[in-house]
Design a protein around this motif. Structure first.
Motif, mmCIF file in Angstrom:
data_model
loop_
_atom_site.group_PDB
_atom_site.id
_atom_site.type_symbol
_atom_site.label_atom_id
_atom_site.label_comp_id
_atom_site.label_asym_id
_atom_site.label_seq_id
_atom_site.Cartn_x
_atom_site.Cartn_y
_atom_site.Cartn_z
ATOM 1 N N PHE A 90 0.903 -1.163 0.026
ATOM 2 C CA PHE A 90 0.007 0.024 0.007
ATOM 3 C C PHE A 90 0.735 1.274 -0.055
ATOM 4 C CE2 PHE A 90 -2.949 2.703 2.939
ATOM 5 C CZ PHE A 90 -3.302 3.541 2.071
ATOM 6 N N ARG A 93 2.375 1.837 -3.391
ATOM 7 C CA ARG A 93 1.486 2.254 -4.318
ATOM 8 C C ARG A 93 1.362 3.975 -3.892
ATOM 9 N NH1 ARG A 93 -3.146 -0.146 -7.034
ATOM 10 N NH2 ARG A 93 -2.046 -2.031 -6.627
ATOM 11 N N LEU A 94 1.503 4.317 -2.904
ATOM 12 C CA LEU A 94 1.182 5.737 -2.576
ATOM 13 C C LEU A 94 2.267 6.537 -3.325
ATOM 14 C CD1 LEU A 94 -0.082 5.726 1.151
ATOM 15 C CD2 LEU A 94 -1.259 6.404 -0.840
ATOM 16 N N VAL A 99 -3.366 6.347 -8.618
ATOM 17 C CA VAL A 99 -4.453 6.793 -7.553
ATOM 18 C C VAL A 99 -5.792 6.035 -7.831
ATOM 19 C CG1 VAL A 99 -5.565 8.195 -5.855
ATOM 20 C CG2 VAL A 99 -3.297 9.008 -6.903
ATOM 21 N N SER A 100 -5.652 4.654 -7.696
ATOM 22 C CA SER A 100 -6.867 3.722 -8.025
ATOM 23 C C SER A 100 -7.907 3.806 -6.875
ATOM 24 C CB SER A 100 -6.325 2.546 -8.326
ATOM 25 O OG SER A 100 -5.719 1.801 -7.170
ATOM 26 N N THR A 103 -6.405 2.217 -3.885
ATOM 27 C CA THR A 103 -5.586 2.934 -3.138
ATOM 28 C C THR A 103 -6.496 3.873 -2.190
ATOM 29 O OG1 THR A 103 -3.778 3.194 -4.765
ATOM 30 C CG2 THR A 103 -3.707 4.824 -3.123
#
Length: 400
Positions: A90, A93-94, A99-100, A103
């Motif tokens: 996570f 990903r940030l 920005v899904s 997320t």
């Protein structure tokens, strides 16, 4: 039910007649109700969904608090199961441009987890984690976001800011807490999030009541109710008003505020996570009522509510799930003991209340001040009482 009835000095017939007076439609006759009441008190059967809110209303509370049900979220498991990412994935990903929806969902789960750890996690640790996640959330605002994503990120930033402000105030960092509260309110306004705005006003009411500004409590609560309407926070705003009216000495207005909060809480769905700091769980209504009735010297009712607060805030294995509520309940029982002449028990309960690791200093000192006044006035020569008062003075110095 028996404890609530006996605290009011009612016979079972008195309780049935009180229940009848609160019914807004035709119900069975008095003799039939009395038979049912006896079975309910004996634990032979549980009242059905028609009678639960009516019984709760008779005793001035809400059905979900009077007839609680189990429920607890595992936020860490939700993060993996809900979006398929562990914490390391996570955070990675940030750092990317993506920005899904996954997320944002992971951010929501993380914010909820932080808010659910407020009752028991050390404020220092929660402050560190809260600031770290707030920075990560705010960094997303520099990305290309859709309008709805932008609003969602602002709301999450507002929620985490509220949490940080609460923790700062717990630690006695009043100036920082006020600034953080204002920032949270601004984020809520920009996002159009009535919950964040409402809780920001509730924080202002909380700050005011611990500083003796009771008219300020009422003003902040009214402002919060205006923006929040009938949300969960409105119940807590009504409770803050009730506590302020109790300290002003106006019992009629106090009862009106409690009734208003109870009526709203009765209409809300049972919360998914009763540990979430920004969700009013039904058992907290007993916590509000305990404070109000203690102030008016209604010892029996205050003690009944205090016992229920301790019970509902403690797990079956004895773990204190909400230690700050338990501490205020112990102070309440200490005040009752002092009024009844049991200074040894009063001091013991007072010491127990201030000895816990997880404290909200301003709230604890406000409530402890009532016990301090009674001990200083009625037991000026008692050595144990004097020693406890010195301990309170030392604790107060940390909040100065």
């Amino acid at each position: 039910m028996r404890a609530e009835r006996q605290a009011r000095g009612w016979s079972q017939m008195d309780a049935v007649r009180a229940l009848e007076s609160h019914a807004d439609q035709t119900i069975p006759g008095t003799s039939s109700l009395l038979r049912n009441w006896k079975r309910w008190e004996a634990g032979e059967v549980e009242p059905d969904d028609f009678y639960k809110p009516l019984i709760a209303k008779t005793f001035g509370t809400v059905s979900a608090a009077f007839f609680p049900r189990a429920g607890h979220r595992n936020a860490e498991a939700e993060l993996l199961e809900g979006v398929g990412m562990n914490t390391l994935e996570f955070v990675s990903r940030l750092r990317t441009s993506d920005v899904s929806p996954a997320t944002l969902e992971a951010l929501r789960i993380t914010a909820d987890r932080l808010c659910s750890e407020y009752p028991y996690m050390s404020p220092e640790q929660l402050s560190i984690e809260g600031h770290a996640w707030l920075r990560r959330i705010c960094n997303l605002l520099d990305r290309r976001l859709t309008l709805s994503q932008h609003q969602e990120v602002l709301s999450l930033a507002g929620t985490v800011s509220l949490l940080i402000g609460c923790v700062e105030y717990d630690m006695g960092q009043r100036h920082e807490a006020r600034a953080t509260r204002r920032a949270a309110q601004s984020l809520g306004e920009e996002a159009g999030d009535a919950d964040v705005m409402g809780w920001a006003h509730e924080m202002a009411a909380w700050f005011a009541i611990t500083q003796g500004d009771y008219r300020g409590v009422i003003a902040a609560s009214n402002a919060g109710e205006f923006v929040a309407h009938n949300r969960s926070v409105t119940v807590q705003l009504a409770a803050q008003k009730a506590k302020a009216w109790a300290r002003i000495g106006d019992r009629r207005e106090m009862e009106k505020a409690l009734d208003h909060g109870r009526a709203i809480l009765e209409t809300l769905p049972y919360p998914e996570d009763v540990d979430h700091h920004f969700v009013v769980d039904p058992s907290k209504f007993d916590f509000y009522a305990m404070d109000c009735y203690r102030l008016f010297g209604d010892n029996e009712r205050a003690a009944v509510y205090a016992d229920e607060v301790i019970r509902s805030s403690t797990d079956a294995d004895g773990t204190q799930r909400k230690p700050m509520r338990i501490a205020e309940a112990e102070i309440t029982l200490g005040v009752v003991a002092a009024r009844e002449g049991d200074v040894e028990r009063a001091v013991s309960l007072g010491r127990q209340a201030i000895s816990g690791e997880r404290k909200s200093l301003p709230s604890l000192l406000m409530v402890s001040g009532e016990l301090r006044q009674i001990l200083a006035k009625q037991y000026p020569t008692e050595q144990e009482a004097a020693a406890y008062l010195e301990e309170l003075r030392a604790l107060g110095a940390r909040d100065a």
